[in-house]
Write a protein that holds these residues in place. Sequence first.
Motif, PDB file in Angstrom:
ATOM      1  N   ALA A 139      -4.160  15.811  13.502  1.00  0.00           N
ATOM      2  CA  ALA A 139      -2.944  15.472  14.244  1.00  0.00           C
ATOM      3  C   ALA A 139      -3.256  14.601  15.450  1.00  0.00           C
ATOM      4  CB  ALA A 139      -2.236  16.756  14.686  1.00  0.00           C
ATOM      5  N   SER A 140      -4.377  14.863  16.115  1.00  0.00           N
ATOM      6  CA  SER A 140      -4.756  14.075  17.294  1.00  0.00           C
ATOM      7  C   SER A 140      -5.125  12.649  16.914  1.00  0.00           C
ATOM      8  CB  SER A 140      -5.929  14.752  18.010  1.00  0.00           C
ATOM      9  OG  SER A 140      -5.584  16.053  18.445  1.00  0.00           O
ATOM     10  N   VAL A 141      -5.846  12.483  15.799  1.00  0.00           N
ATOM     11  CA  VAL A 141      -6.182  11.135  15.329  1.00  0.00           C
ATOM     12  C   VAL A 141      -4.910  10.361  15.009  1.00  0.00           C
ATOM     13  CG1 VAL A 141      -7.235   9.839  13.431  1.00  0.00           C
ATOM     14  CG2 VAL A 141      -8.478  11.734  14.481  1.00  0.00           C
ATOM     15  N   ILE A 142      -3.958  11.012  14.345  1.00  0.00           N
ATOM     16  CA  ILE A 142      -2.688  10.362  14.024  1.00  0.00           C
ATOM     17  C   ILE A 142      -1.956   9.958  15.302  1.00  0.00           C
ATOM     18  CG2 ILE A 142      -0.386  10.762  13.058  1.00  0.00           C
ATOM     19  CD1 ILE A 142      -1.731  12.496  10.914  1.00  0.00           C
ATOM     20  N   ARG A 148      -1.703   3.421  19.486  1.00  0.00           N
ATOM     21  CA  ARG A 148      -2.554   2.233  19.477  1.00  0.00           C
ATOM     22  C   ARG A 148      -3.833   2.416  20.290  1.00  0.00           C
ATOM     23  NH1 ARG A 148      -1.951  -1.437  15.436  1.00  0.00           N
ATOM     24  NH2 ARG A 148       0.212  -1.319  14.737  1.00  0.00           N
ATOM     25  N   ARG A 149      -4.304   3.637  20.375  1.00  0.00           N
ATOM     26  CA  ARG A 149      -5.588   3.926  21.028  1.00  0.00           C
ATOM     27  C   ARG A 149      -6.636   4.064  19.922  1.00  0.00           C
ATOM     28  NH1 ARG A 149      -4.765   8.718  25.205  1.00  0.00           N
ATOM     29  NH2 ARG A 149      -6.975   8.181  25.561  1.00  0.00           N
ATOM     30  N   ALA A 182     -10.817   1.052  15.085  1.00  0.00           N
ATOM     31  CA  ALA A 182     -10.947   2.485  14.844  1.00  0.00           C
ATOM     32  C   ALA A 182     -12.010   2.758  13.783  1.00  0.00           C
ATOM     33  CB  ALA A 182      -9.604   3.070  14.411  1.00  0.00           C
ATOM     34  N   LEU A 183     -12.064   1.914  12.767  1.00  0.00           N
ATOM     35  CA  LEU A 183     -13.041   2.083  11.706  1.00  0.00           C
ATOM     36  C   LEU A 183     -14.465   1.939  12.233  1.00  0.00           C
ATOM     37  CD1 LEU A 183     -13.305   2.522   8.645  1.00  0.00           C
ATOM     38  CD2 LEU A 183     -13.255   0.039   8.367  1.00  0.00           C
ATOM     39  N   LEU A 184     -14.684   0.930  13.050  1.00  0.00           N
ATOM     40  CA  LEU A 184     -16.014   0.726  13.629  1.00  0.00           C
ATOM     41  C   LEU A 184     -16.401   1.870  14.559  1.00  0.00           C
ATOM     42  CD1 LEU A 184     -15.889  -3.108  14.414  1.00  0.00           C
ATOM     43  CD2 LEU A 184     -17.193  -1.963  12.602  1.00  0.00           C
ATOM     44  N   ARG A 261       1.919   1.560  -0.099  1.00  0.00           N
ATOM     45  CA  ARG A 261       3.341   1.211   0.032  1.00  0.00           C
ATOM     46  C   ARG A 261       3.896   1.598   1.403  1.00  0.00           C
ATOM     47  NH1 ARG A 261       6.691  -1.397  -3.936  1.00  0.00           N
ATOM     48  NH2 ARG A 261       8.369  -0.007  -3.246  1.00  0.00           N
ATOM     49  N   ARG A 262       3.311   2.605   2.043  1.00  0.00           N
ATOM     50  CA  ARG A 262       3.834   3.130   3.306  1.00  0.00           C
ATOM     51  C   ARG A 262       2.940   2.766   4.484  1.00  0.00           C
ATOM     52  NH1 ARG A 262       8.981   4.942   2.309  1.00  0.00           N
ATOM     53  NH2 ARG A 262       8.794   6.388   4.064  1.00  0.00           N
ATOM     54  N   ARG A 263       2.102   1.731   4.335  1.00  0.00           N
ATOM     55  CA  ARG A 263       1.100   1.412   5.347  1.00  0.00           C
ATOM     56  C   ARG A 263       1.662   0.678   6.551  1.00  0.00           C
ATOM     57  NH1 ARG A 263       1.257  -2.604   1.695  1.00  0.00           N
ATOM     58  NH2 ARG A 263       0.824  -4.755   2.348  1.00  0.00           N
ATOM     59  N   SER A 264       2.930   0.295   6.512  1.00  0.00           N
ATOM     60  CA  SER A 264       3.509  -0.502   7.587  1.00  0.00           C
ATOM     61  C   SER A 264       4.507   0.330   8.381  1.00  0.00           C
ATOM     62  CB  SER A 264       4.211  -1.736   7.000  1.00  0.00           C
ATOM     63  OG  SER A 264       4.768  -2.530   8.017  1.00  0.00           O
ATOM     64  N   GLY A 265       4.678  -0.047   9.649  1.00  0.00           N
ATOM     65  CA  GLY A 265       5.659   0.629  10.495  1.00  0.00           C
ATOM     66  C   GLY A 265       5.012   1.580  11.479  1.00  0.00           C
ATOM     67  N   PRO A 266       5.734   1.929  12.526  1.00  0.00           N
ATOM     68  CA  PRO A 266       5.162   2.774  13.584  1.00  0.00           C
ATOM     69  C   PRO A 266       4.823   4.186  13.116  1.00  0.00           C
ATOM     70  CG  PRO A 266       7.527   2.470  13.917  1.00  0.00           C
ATOM     71  CD  PRO A 266       7.127   1.532  12.823  1.00  0.00           C
ATOM     72  N   MET A 267       5.483   4.672  12.059  1.00  0.00           N
ATOM     73  CA  MET A 267       5.238   6.027  11.580  1.00  0.00           C
ATOM     74  C   MET A 267       4.204   6.072  10.455  1.00  0.00           C
ATOM     75  SD  MET A 267       7.141   8.193  13.278  1.00  0.00           S
ATOM     76  CE  MET A 267       6.916   7.239  14.784  1.00  0.00           C
ATOM     77  N   ALA A 268       3.623   4.936  10.095  1.00  0.00           N
ATOM     78  CA  ALA A 268       2.722   4.873   8.941  1.00  0.00           C
ATOM     79  C   ALA A 268       1.586   5.888   8.985  1.00  0.00           C
ATOM     80  CB  ALA A 268       2.174   3.460   8.795  1.00  0.00           C
TER      81      ALA A 268
END
Length: 382
Positions: A139-142, A148-149, A182-184, A261-268
């Motif tokens: 939940a914290s990562v999400i 955008r951190r 984030a990946l790096l 399909r759901r990768r876009s938007g602020p709630m993605a």
Amino acid sequence: MTRVARAVLWPLAVGSLLHIAVRSSTGNAYDLAILWRGGASLASGGPLYDSHLEFIYPPLAGWLLAPLGLLPFRAAVVVVVLGGLAAAVTAAVLILRLVGVRADSPVVPGVLLLLAHSRPLIGLLAQGNIDTVLLLAEASVIALLMARRDVAAGVLLGAVCAVKPTLAPVVLALVLLQRGRALLAAAASGIVLTAVGLLTVPDRDVFITGVLPLLADGNRDVLAPYNRSIHGAAVELGLPGGLDVALRVAAFGLACWVAWRRRSGPMAPLEVVPLLMLGTMLASSFSWANYGIYLLPLLLTAARPGSLVRSWPAWAGVYLFTTTNAWHIEDLTGLPDVLLRLLPLWGWLLLLGTCAVAALRSPPPGAPEPAGAVRPGWSPPR
């Protein structure tokens, strides 16, 4: 009605949470017993891994568990149960906040009440497992991704995977979400902390030559009846190996497609992360029924318009993997007994299928809206 709902739901939720805390604190906590022995051995200068390979966490986990090994076992159980319950409640409240549910909403105690009676939370606390802490990490990562951190999200994810790699599918989520920083950060923190654990644990070779092959092969044979992945079902039902692999690949591929399909938007992140957790649970060589706790972020998106889980089939699936009813029928054997024991798997599959249908009906990211479309949260002039 809102005040009445709060007055009814809060006592029920608090009472249920207290009950599960007391019951779990006085139980056998089998999983914690294994972790406690490993931590106690490491704290006293001995090896982390036992001869039967019951302790299967990465080396870094041993150092985090070592302080528990200095406590009497019953005291360690109380600490882990209370900490795990607090982590689960905090994760639920955090996710509800992310989906726009206010703290004074009766939805909050309603969710906590259902959570307190759910099979995953009851099972995790009863066994003294630390997966509730990993739920809070998820939940914290999400939350960090939505804020955008990205660097902080990646560092936290890498650190968690170095302790227990259950959240490793979230790395793929970062790829789909195109969060390169984030990946790096996840790769850097995960590699560094894993190296620290390997270099400081005396029996590091056991983890490489014993634990990793054991996990790749689906864990110990004695645990096979508790495997709720597609592979576990294939073994129980005697399916051919080729069909087993095909079904696992198909399930994971479908989960990836829905996430894409759901990768876009602020709630993605609220959908992509748990969808990939779901796909991994299905395709893995071994999955506990209690892993359903990691789907909580996806389920709580039901509070928002356009959610993938706003339909009755989705919640029929949720019931199948969260019910505490073992559906035990006396003297039932053979195929009917196997099918009933695999209810969590059927629930996961039904939930994934429902999400796939909902994703197919929704426009793909970046697609132009049809003329006259009404956006969620917007009301046309009257």
